[in-house]
Design an enzyme around this catalytic site. Sequence first.
Site, PDB file in Angstrom:
ATOM      1  N   GLY A  16     -83.887 -65.480  42.466  1.00 42.75           N
ATOM      2  CA  GLY A  16     -82.842 -65.283  41.463  1.00 42.75           C
ATOM      3  C   GLY A  16     -82.348 -66.544  40.783  1.00 42.75           C
ATOM      4  O   GLY A  16     -81.191 -66.606  40.358  1.00 42.75           O
ATOM      5  N   SER A  17     -83.224 -67.542  40.609  1.00 40.79           N
ATOM      6  CA  SER A  17     -82.728 -68.758  39.953  1.00 40.79           C
ATOM      7  C   SER A  17     -82.474 -68.523  38.457  1.00 40.79           C
ATOM      8  O   SER A  17     -81.544 -69.100  37.887  1.00 40.79           O
ATOM      9  CB  SER A  17     -83.692 -69.935  40.170  1.00 40.79           C
ATOM     10  OG  SER A  17     -84.887 -69.752  39.465  1.00 40.79           O
ATOM     11  N   ASN A  18     -83.271 -67.664  37.824  1.00 47.47           N
ATOM     12  CA  ASN A  18     -82.973 -67.331  36.420  1.00 47.47           C
ATOM     13  C   ASN A  18     -81.666 -66.551  36.323  1.00 47.47           C
ATOM     14  O   ASN A  18     -80.872 -66.775  35.408  1.00 47.47           O
ATOM     15  CB  ASN A  18     -84.127 -66.540  35.807  1.00 47.47           C
ATOM     16  CG  ASN A  18     -85.228 -67.452  35.299  1.00 47.47           C
ATOM     17  OD1 ASN A  18     -85.057 -68.143  34.306  1.00 47.47           O
ATOM     18  ND2 ASN A  18     -86.348 -67.475  36.007  1.00 47.47           N
ATOM     19  N   MET A  95     -90.288 -57.882  40.269  1.00 47.91           N
ATOM     20  CA  MET A  95     -91.737 -57.799  40.396  1.00 47.91           C
ATOM     21  C   MET A  95     -92.240 -56.370  40.640  1.00 47.91           C
ATOM     22  O   MET A  95     -93.138 -56.156  41.441  1.00 47.91           O
ATOM     23  CB  MET A  95     -92.207 -58.765  41.509  1.00 47.91           C
ATOM     24  CG  MET A  95     -91.774 -60.202  41.298  1.00 47.91           C
ATOM     25  SD  MET A  95     -92.183 -60.865  39.644  1.00 47.91           S
ATOM     26  CE  MET A  95     -93.690 -61.745  40.038  1.00 47.91           C
ATOM     27  N   HIS A 114     -91.345 -64.514  31.573  1.00 48.72           N
ATOM     28  CA  HIS A 114     -92.656 -64.638  32.215  1.00 48.72           C
ATOM     29  C   HIS A 114     -93.083 -66.107  32.143  1.00 48.72           C
ATOM     30  O   HIS A 114     -92.949 -66.741  31.093  1.00 48.72           O
ATOM     31  CB  HIS A 114     -93.665 -63.744  31.489  1.00 48.72           C
ATOM     32  CG  HIS A 114     -95.011 -63.752  32.133  1.00 48.72           C
ATOM     33  ND1 HIS A 114     -95.266 -63.136  33.345  1.00 48.72           N
ATOM     34  CD2 HIS A 114     -96.188 -64.330  31.751  1.00 48.72           C
ATOM     35  CE1 HIS A 114     -96.536 -63.320  33.675  1.00 48.72           C
ATOM     36  NE2 HIS A 114     -97.112 -64.043  32.720  1.00 48.72           N
ATOM     37  N   ASP A 150     -96.063 -57.429  31.029  1.00 49.63           N
ATOM     38  CA  ASP A 150     -95.938 -58.744  30.397  1.00 49.63           C
ATOM     39  C   ASP A 150     -96.345 -58.713  28.926  1.00 49.63           C
ATOM     40  O   ASP A 150     -97.051 -59.611  28.433  1.00 49.63           O
ATOM     41  CB  ASP A 150     -96.762 -59.797  31.165  1.00 49.63           C
ATOM     42  CG  ASP A 150     -96.262 -59.969  32.592  1.00 49.63           C
ATOM     43  OD1 ASP A 150     -95.040 -59.856  32.806  1.00 49.63           O
ATOM     44  OD2 ASP A 150     -97.079 -60.206  33.495  1.00 49.63           O
ATOM     45  N   LYS A 177     -87.643 -75.071  35.005  1.00 47.92           N
ATOM     46  CA  LYS A 177     -86.499 -75.771  34.406  1.00 47.92           C
ATOM     47  C   LYS A 177     -86.271 -75.272  32.972  1.00 47.92           C
ATOM     48  O   LYS A 177     -85.131 -75.078  32.541  1.00 47.92           O
ATOM     49  CB  LYS A 177     -86.813 -77.276  34.396  1.00 47.92           C
ATOM     50  CG  LYS A 177     -85.621 -78.158  34.555  1.00 47.92           C
ATOM     51  CD  LYS A 177     -86.052 -79.583  34.797  1.00 47.92           C
ATOM     52  CE  LYS A 177     -85.053 -80.499  34.143  1.00 47.92           C
ATOM     53  NZ  LYS A 177     -85.562 -81.843  33.942  1.00 47.92           N
ATOM     54  N   GLU A 179     -87.346 -72.330  31.825  1.00 46.50           N
ATOM     55  CA  GLU A 179     -86.922 -70.919  31.914  1.00 46.50           C
ATOM     56  C   GLU A 179     -85.399 -70.849  31.963  1.00 46.50           C
ATOM     57  O   GLU A 179     -84.769 -70.025  31.297  1.00 46.50           O
ATOM     58  CB  GLU A 179     -87.505 -70.260  33.175  1.00 46.50           C
ATOM     59  CG  GLU A 179     -89.007 -70.084  33.159  1.00 46.50           C
ATOM     60  CD  GLU A 179     -89.519 -69.285  34.354  1.00 46.50           C
ATOM     61  OE1 GLU A 179     -88.896 -68.279  34.714  1.00 46.50           O
ATOM     62  OE2 GLU A 179     -90.547 -69.684  34.939  1.00 46.50           O
TER      63      GLU A 179
END
Length: 217
Positions: A16-18, A95, A114, A150, A177, A179
């Site tokens: 969950g970094s985005n 995913m 993506h 995608d 980074k 993203e």
Amino acid sequence: MSAQKKRTAILISGRGSNMEAILAAARAADYPADIALVLANKPDAKGLETAQNAGIKTAVVDHRPFKGDREAFDAEIHRILADNDIELVVLAGFMRILTAGFVAKWEDRMLNIHPSLLPAFKGLHTQQRALDTGCRVAGCTVHFVRADMDSGPIITQGVVPVLDGDDEDSLTARILKVEHQIYPRAVALVAAGKVSVEGMRVQINDDALDGSIALIN
Ligand code: GAR
């Protein structure tokens, strides 16, 4: 302003970094999306804890009990989104492949990120495949979701160089980074109603932009 913010759900499967980057951006008073829900298909997704610590409502729809019945899995997700009055869906490392029926319900209201310069390298291991193919640039894409995996109208892309010494980890980190820079911006543009779609082409209607919202590092 807050009354007009788009009620937004972020769907995750893991770290969950985005999602975190979007949550951070959404703390700004003038950010046009209100992150009303974070939903995961894995009960142990690390991002769930991050969202809860940030005071965001979370939900889990574990795909395993559905035993491959994707229609039923998607129907349950849709029910939760509707119950929470969600207007915009943001896939952030989610995913699972969504059914065509679900995707149609959210046409032009569901975004994905993506880690490749689509339409190159759909699917998995995109960064390694970029290296194996000898690409000199790589990057990431934010797009509206269509039924094919995608694929869909591209909102923005971020481009990074592939350096001679790169391996999968270093290239993945450089792309990630970017993203984190482009996804909060793309979500804001869509939530603010500044994005229109015609066929596969996306038009950004924002006076502050000078035409392109590609990010080239
Ligand atoms: C990100 O790199 C995202 O682009 C990728 O999964 C990662 C999730 O990281 N998504 C896809 O490959 C979708 N086809 P995060 O959970 O830290 O945001």
